[in-house]
Structures are given as C-alpha cells and as structure tokens.
Motif scaffolding. Sequence first.
Motif, mmCIF file in Angstrom:
data_model
loop_
_atom_site.group_PDB
_atom_site.id
_atom_site.type_symbol
_atom_site.label_atom_id
_atom_site.label_comp_id
_atom_site.label_asym_id
_atom_site.label_seq_id
_atom_site.Cartn_x
_atom_site.Cartn_y
_atom_site.Cartn_z
ATOM 1 N N ASP A 57 45.361 42.055 40.458
ATOM 2 C CA ASP A 57 44.828 42.848 41.573
ATOM 3 C C ASP A 57 43.903 41.991 42.441
ATOM 4 O O ASP A 57 43.372 42.465 43.457
ATOM 5 C CB ASP A 57 44.144 44.135 41.093
ATOM 6 C CG ASP A 57 42.924 43.878 40.220
ATOM 7 O OD1 ASP A 57 42.676 42.715 39.851
ATOM 8 O OD2 ASP A 57 42.216 44.855 39.900
ATOM 9 N N SER A 58 43.760 40.710 42.087
ATOM 10 C CA SER A 58 43.130 39.735 42.989
ATOM 11 C C SER A 58 43.873 39.701 44.322
ATOM 12 O O SER A 58 43.339 39.193 45.307
ATOM 13 C CB SER A 58 43.126 38.346 42.350
ATOM 14 O OG SER A 58 44.423 37.995 41.897
ATOM 15 N N ASP B 21 48.494 43.972 36.691
ATOM 16 C CA ASP B 21 47.192 44.639 36.576
ATOM 17 C C ASP B 21 47.292 46.119 36.916
ATOM 18 O O ASP B 21 47.870 46.478 37.952
ATOM 19 C CB ASP B 21 46.196 44.013 37.572
ATOM 20 C CG ASP B 21 45.393 42.884 36.980
ATOM 21 O OD1 ASP B 21 45.345 42.761 35.736
ATOM 22 O OD2 ASP B 21 44.806 42.113 37.773
ATOM 23 N N LYS C 273 47.791 44.952 32.234
ATOM 24 C CA LYS C 273 46.441 44.495 31.917
ATOM 25 C C LYS C 273 45.455 45.511 32.478
ATOM 26 O O LYS C 273 45.642 46.006 33.585
ATOM 27 C CB LYS C 273 46.184 43.107 32.509
ATOM 28 C CG LYS C 273 44.765 42.592 32.306
ATOM 29 C CD LYS C 273 44.647 41.088 32.505
ATOM 30 C CE LYS C 273 44.582 40.588 33.914
ATOM 31 N NZ LYS C 273 43.446 41.104 34.717
ATOM 32 N N GLU D 239 41.022 46.477 32.576
ATOM 33 C CA GLU D 239 39.685 45.915 32.399
ATOM 34 C C GLU D 239 38.796 46.907 31.687
ATOM 35 O O GLU D 239 38.798 48.088 32.008
ATOM 36 C CB GLU D 239 39.053 45.632 33.774
ATOM 37 C CG GLU D 239 39.788 44.613 34.598
ATOM 38 C CD GLU D 239 39.118 44.372 35.940
ATOM 39 O OE1 GLU D 239 38.021 44.891 36.193
ATOM 40 O OE2 GLU D 239 39.716 43.646 36.747
HETATM 41 NA NA NA Z 1 42.673 41.360 37.981
#
Ligand code: NA
Length: 264
Positions: A45-46, A84, A112, A114
């Motif tokens: 998600d960068s 993400d 993924k 967080e």
């Molecule tokens: Na990320």
Amino acid sequence: MPDVNLTTLYKLKQSAEKIVCLTAYDATFAHLESQAGVEVILVGDSLGMVLQGHDSTLPVTVADMAYHTRSVKRGNRGALIMADLPFMAYATLEQTLNNSAALMQAGAHMVKLEGAGWLAENITALVQRGIPVCAHLGLTPQTVNVLGGYKVQGREQAQADTLLADAVALEAAGASMLLLECVPSDLATRISQSVKVPVIGIGAGSGTDGQVLVVHDMLGLSISGRLPRFVKNFMTETADIPAAIKAYVDAVKAVEFPAREHEF
Ligand code: NA
Ligand code: KIV
C-alpha cells in the motif's frame, strides 16, 4: 500455484538462504523482478505514496489494491505475490475475510496486514479459510497518526519485549510470515531466531530471514529527494533498471545488503 510457495520460503529459512522481496505495482516490474530472482513480490500500500502521491498510506482502498494486484499477476513469472490489506480493510472479522478474498481473487497468494497481538483472531480465521497471512510489525505506517511519526520501534526494553511476544503469538495464531519494519537489528535478529516462520525485514538489519524494499526507493526515485537511512540506491552502480534489480537480488543473497550503515 506460483513456482515459489510457502514450502520454498520455509526451506530457504531452514537453509539460511536469504529471501528476496521487493514491491511492484504493475506488470512490467512484476515481470522484471520475478525474472531477476525476486521470490516474493509485495503489492504494497506504499503505492498510495509512490504512485498516487499521498503523504501517507491511509487513502488507499481495497479497489486500488486489487487493481494493482491484477496488473502484477499478469506480469509475474513464478514469484509469490503478497498484497497489502489497506487501512481499515481488516477492522472487523467480516471485512477482513471479504477484503482478503478480493485480493486473493485478484491474484495474490498471501495477504499482509499491520498490527500486533490483536490481529491473532483475524489471522487464524484467514488461514482456516485458505488465505496465508504475513503480519507486519514494528513501524506500521497505517498507524502513523497513533505512533506520532515514522520512527524506529522497539528501542526501549519493554517495547522490545512486547514486539517479541507479539511475533511469537502471531506465529501461534497461524501467521505464515512476519515482516519487521524499522526495528533495531539485534531485536530483529532475536525475533527471527525465535520463530519458525520466515521474517522479512526493512530497516531491521541483516539478521532477518529476508529483505524487502520499496522499488522506487532502491532505484533512487523519491518525490522529497530524500531516501530513508535503510535504503540503498542500486542505480548508482548499475547501467539500467533490470541491472539494478539484479544487483539488489545478488546483494541480499550475499548478505551484503543491508550493511551496517543501513541499520538501526
Ligand atoms: Na504496506
Ligand atoms: O507497502 C509497502 O511497500 C510495505 C513495505 C514497506 C514493507 O509494506
């Protein structure tokens, strides 16, 4: 099934061969990276920052992630694709399942998310339904507003103990991989040695089982003109982008990257 799967990654950890991970958001880079020997392609998600120009990853949607995952899938030649779950896409169990399904159906092989210990229930539910999970710990950019900035995590003993305990708990909950961002290298090494699942690091030193970077960073591309301390610009010693990606793969495999100067 990709050529690289969880069995491949576990064998790499067991044989102490470093796992190479790199972000990609489109077919061309996915093709290039998988052909260069990148084992895990992260659709991060960068992309909210490097593609969309936002000042954080918070504006990224599941639809954005699915679009880029579909593009990466078309270019990929055998790497494992990890996507993400973006901000607030896993706030409830139902959201977690629906949004993870969307990313898997777009072409991801793993999702993924967080967080920390609170993720355990969601992780178990995903794995039971056939979705492998990587848990991203340490500096978690989606919680930047709670953390009060992009800062190294786990410097104090109590924080370090919590991080290690979270890693162990999330492995027990069924996480197939862990990712540590911006943590002191001693702590990252200790965590990597304390779990059986592969641990990928960014800004976490050379003692993790693998490395990841944002592809724009390692090509020296940055809107602000500054690159984080843990990044190496692989374009300075190479002729073109394919050569820079190959140099990154070789440097991670040879444990030449990250060097001391990239560590905390
Ligand atoms: Na990320
Ligand atoms: O979104 C991303 O690119 C990431 C890496 C920085 C690990 O999560």
